[in-house]
Design a protein around this motif. Structure first.
Motif, PDB file in Angstrom:
ATOM      1  N   MET A   1       0.841  -1.190   0.000  1.00  0.00           N
ATOM      2  CA  MET A   1       0.000   0.000   0.000  1.00  0.00           C
ATOM      3  C   MET A   1       0.880   1.246   0.000  1.00  0.00           C
ATOM      4  N   LEU A   2       0.532   2.194  -0.867  1.00  0.00           N
ATOM      5  CA  LEU A   2       1.185   3.495  -0.856  1.00  0.00           C
ATOM      6  C   LEU A   2       0.345   4.403   0.039  1.00  0.00           C
ATOM      7  N   VAL A   3       0.970   4.958   1.082  1.00  0.00           N
ATOM      8  CA  VAL A   3       0.270   5.793   2.058  1.00  0.00           C
ATOM      9  C   VAL A   3       0.908   7.175   2.049  1.00  0.00           C
ATOM     10  N   THR A   4       0.100   8.199   1.829  1.00  0.00           N
ATOM     11  CA  THR A   4       0.594   9.574   1.904  1.00  0.00           C
ATOM     12  C   THR A   4      -0.389  10.432   2.681  1.00  0.00           C
ATOM     13  N   ARG A   5       0.173  11.444   3.320  1.00  0.00           N
ATOM     14  CA  ARG A   5      -0.628  12.401   4.083  1.00  0.00           C
ATOM     15  C   ARG A   5      -0.840  13.633   3.208  1.00  0.00           C
ATOM     16  N   ARG A   6      -2.094  13.933   2.926  1.00  0.00           N
ATOM     17  CA  ARG A   6      -2.401  15.110   2.100  1.00  0.00           C
ATOM     18  C   ARG A   6      -3.841  15.546   2.320  1.00  0.00           C
ATOM     19  N   GLN A   7      -4.090  16.825   2.151  1.00  0.00           N
ATOM     20  CA  GLN A   7      -5.435  17.398   2.230  1.00  0.00           C
ATOM     21  C   GLN A   7      -6.173  16.966   3.493  1.00  0.00           C
ATOM     22  N   GLY A   8      -5.443  16.857   4.593  1.00  0.00           N
ATOM     23  CA  GLY A   8      -6.072  16.557   5.867  1.00  0.00           C
ATOM     24  C   GLY A   8      -6.424  15.107   6.095  1.00  0.00           C
ATOM     25  N   GLY A   9      -5.995  14.210   5.197  1.00  0.00           N
ATOM     26  CA  GLY A   9      -6.313  12.800   5.363  1.00  0.00           C
ATOM     27  C   GLY A   9      -5.148  11.922   4.952  1.00  0.00           C
ATOM     28  N   GLY A  68       0.039   3.635  14.322  1.00  0.00           N
ATOM     29  CA  GLY A  68      -1.398   3.464  14.426  1.00  0.00           C
ATOM     30  C   GLY A  68      -2.149   3.785  13.149  1.00  0.00           C
ATOM     31  N   ARG A  69      -1.654   3.276  12.033  1.00  0.00           N
ATOM     32  CA  ARG A  69      -2.298   3.528  10.734  1.00  0.00           C
ATOM     33  C   ARG A  69      -1.927   2.392   9.780  1.00  0.00           C
ATOM     34  N   PRO A  70      -2.596   2.331   8.605  1.00  0.00           N
ATOM     35  CA  PRO A  70      -2.149   1.356   7.598  1.00  0.00           C
ATOM     36  C   PRO A  70      -0.682   1.560   7.256  1.00  0.00           C
ATOM     37  N   ALA A  71       0.023   0.481   7.021  1.00  0.00           N
ATOM     38  CA  ALA A  71       1.467   0.537   6.810  1.00  0.00           C
ATOM     39  C   ALA A  71       1.796   0.956   5.379  1.00  0.00           C
ATOM     40  N   HIS A  72       2.693   1.889   5.256  1.00  0.00           N
ATOM     41  CA  HIS A  72       3.299   2.229   3.971  1.00  0.00           C
ATOM     42  C   HIS A  72       4.189   1.062   3.553  1.00  0.00           C
ATOM     43  N   PHE A  73       4.276   0.805   2.255  1.00  0.00           N
ATOM     44  CA  PHE A  73       4.879  -0.447   1.801  1.00  0.00           C
ATOM     45  C   PHE A  73       6.329  -0.627   2.235  1.00  0.00           C
ATOM     46  N   LEU A  74       7.088   0.441   2.357  1.00  0.00           N
ATOM     47  CA  LEU A  74       8.488   0.305   2.752  1.00  0.00           C
ATOM     48  C   LEU A  74       8.660   0.156   4.263  1.00  0.00           C
ATOM     49  N   ARG A 258      -5.604   9.927  11.685  1.00  0.00           N
ATOM     50  CA  ARG A 258      -5.576   9.861  13.147  1.00  0.00           C
ATOM     51  C   ARG A 258      -4.926   8.551  13.550  1.00  0.00           C
ATOM     52  N   ARG A 259      -4.709   8.368  14.808  1.00  0.00           N
ATOM     53  CA  ARG A 259      -4.141   7.126  15.315  1.00  0.00           C
ATOM     54  C   ARG A 259      -5.264   6.097  15.508  1.00  0.00           C
ATOM     55  N   TYR A 260      -5.139   4.949  14.858  1.00  0.00           N
ATOM     56  CA  TYR A 260      -6.113   3.871  14.984  1.00  0.00           C
ATOM     57  C   TYR A 260      -5.637   2.901  16.060  1.00  0.00           C
ATOM     58  N   GLY A 261      -6.580   2.401  16.834  1.00  0.00           N
ATOM     59  CA  GLY A 261      -6.218   1.603  17.987  1.00  0.00           C
ATOM     60  C   GLY A 261      -5.803   0.182  17.680  1.00  0.00           C
ATOM     61  N   SER A 262      -6.129  -0.304  16.491  1.00  0.00           N
ATOM     62  CA  SER A 262      -5.800  -1.686  16.149  1.00  0.00           C
ATOM     63  C   SER A 262      -5.797  -1.849  14.643  1.00  0.00           C
ATOM     64  N   ALA A 263      -5.234  -2.976  14.196  1.00  0.00           N
ATOM     65  CA  ALA A 263      -5.258  -3.291  12.776  1.00  0.00           C
ATOM     66  C   ALA A 263      -6.687  -3.439  12.280  1.00  0.00           C
ATOM     67  N   GLU A 264      -7.553  -4.001  13.126  1.00  0.00           N
ATOM     68  CA  GLU A 264      -8.945  -4.196  12.729  1.00  0.00           C
ATOM     69  C   GLU A 264      -9.664  -2.856  12.545  1.00  0.00           C
ATOM     70  N   GLU A 265      -9.376  -1.903  13.426  1.00  0.00           N
ATOM     71  CA  GLU A 265     -10.009  -0.584  13.310  1.00  0.00           C
ATOM     72  C   GLU A 265      -9.543   0.127  12.047  1.00  0.00           C
ATOM     73  N   ALA A 266      -8.240   0.074  11.769  1.00  0.00           N
ATOM     74  CA  ALA A 266      -7.721   0.710  10.560  1.00  0.00           C
ATOM     75  C   ALA A 266      -8.266   0.036   9.314  1.00  0.00           C
ATOM     76  N   ALA A 267      -8.355  -1.306   9.326  1.00  0.00           N
ATOM     77  CA  ALA A 267      -8.896  -2.026   8.177  1.00  0.00           C
ATOM     78  C   ALA A 267     -10.365  -1.673   7.960  1.00  0.00           C
ATOM     79  N   GLY A 268     -11.099  -1.499   9.055  1.00  0.00           N
ATOM     80  CA  GLY A 268     -12.499  -1.108   8.918  1.00  0.00           C
ATOM     81  C   GLY A 268     -12.645   0.256   8.267  1.00  0.00           C
ATOM     82  N   ALA A 269     -11.766   1.192   8.649  1.00  0.00           N
ATOM     83  CA  ALA A 269     -11.800   2.520   8.035  1.00  0.00           C
ATOM     84  C   ALA A 269     -11.471   2.430   6.548  1.00  0.00           C
ATOM     85  N   TYR A 270     -10.473   1.615   6.225  1.00  0.00           N
ATOM     86  CA  TYR A 270     -10.067   1.480   4.823  1.00  0.00           C
ATOM     87  C   TYR A 270     -11.197   0.875   3.996  1.00  0.00           C
ATOM     88  N   HIS A 271     -11.752  -0.238   4.449  1.00  0.00           N
ATOM     89  CA  HIS A 271     -12.786  -0.905   3.668  1.00  0.00           C
ATOM     90  C   HIS A 271     -14.093  -0.127   3.654  1.00  0.00           C
TER      91      HIS A 271
END
Length: 279
Positions: A1-9, A68-74, A258-271
């Protein structure tokens, strides 16, 4: 996953989407200045599928517990990425032996200075050393099969290395497009080499340069500069494509920064986020 911070998200781009964009660029490669690849179909297939091993990791998606977020690929260790990446390479070999060999070269090259294109030192991690040795061995038989005794083997191999080097350019161009905020015109400044930006969640300002792009088999080599001149408009100089201009849309998902409390919480936000097309 490519993860970048922009436009407040946080903007999340999957590797399959990155591969699709690389393939779209590859279909159009070649003009009066840049030689079209003789192994075009294998190159395009390799560009589309070179990161298929990330399907498993992006589908979760993988989690960075420190931030506390989805992991950037590197941010993921080789112990996590090597097994699924290997399965992705296997799937390309099963589809097309020549494309599989190019993807095999790409994978090994990632740990070995992209076979001299970008300088530096080979990665000495035991898993990386093992991957390079295994993929070098594997591609020998695959390329012999792909050649099939048709024409001079030396010319076939020369064109295969050209396709490999073009694959590196397509990979970096597509990565740049996935990491940059293409809605914001590029600020003035010296170009930043794309490899230097790959680990950055917050991208530095300025244009981007893609180093060591071959204009023909064996060179000469040039750096391509990418600049965003208006929202959704990217200028590439020198220009390597057959179409004078074309459109590509990139799909991404935006989640709350924001900081997500778990992998499940972050995955829920993503999906739960709807994919959106970025021109």
């Amino acid at each position: 996953m490519l993860v970048t911070r922009r436009q407040g998200g946080l903007y999340l781009v999957t590797h399959p989407e990155h591969g699709r964009v690389a393939g779209e660029l590859g279909r159009r490669w070649g003009n009066e200045r840049f030689e079209a690849p003789a192994h075009g179909p294998a190159l395009v297939a390799a560009a589309i599928h070179h990161d298929d091993g990330w399907y498993e990791l992006d589908g979760r998606p993988s989690f960075n517990p420190e931030h506390g977020r989805p992991a950037h690929f590197l941010e993921l260790p080789l112990e996590v990425t090597v097994p699924p990446y290997g399965r992705g390479v296997d799937s390309v070999y099963a589809r097309d032996r020549h494309a599989g060999a190019l993807v095999s070269m790409h994978w090994g090259g990632l740990y070995h200075t992209r076979f001299g294109l970008h300088g530096g030192e080979p990665l000495q991690h035991p898993l990386a050393v093992e991957v390079v040795a295994e993929q070098d061995h594997r591609r020998v038989a695959a390329l012999r099969d792909a050649w099939g005794g048709n024409g001079r083997r030396s010319e076939f191999d020369r064109q295969t290395w050209y396709a490999y080097e073009l694959l590196q350019a397509l990979d970096l161009m597509s990565l740049a497009l996935g990491l940059l905020d293409t809605t914001e015109p590029t600020q003035a400044g010296d170009p930043v080499s794309v490899p230097r930006t790959l680990g950055r969640i917050e991208q530095p300002p300025g244009p981007r340069s893609v180093p060591a792009v071959p204009m023909a088999p064996g060179g000469p080599y040039v750096a391509l500069m990418l600049r965003i001149t208006a929202p959704g408009e990217v200028v590439v100089d020198p220009y390597p494509f057959s179409d004078t201009s074309f459109e590509i849309e990139l799909s991404a998902r935006m989640i709350e920064d924001r900081r997500y409390g778990s992998a499940e919480e972050a995955a829920g936000a993503y999906h739960g986020a709807q994919p959106e097309s970025i021109p």
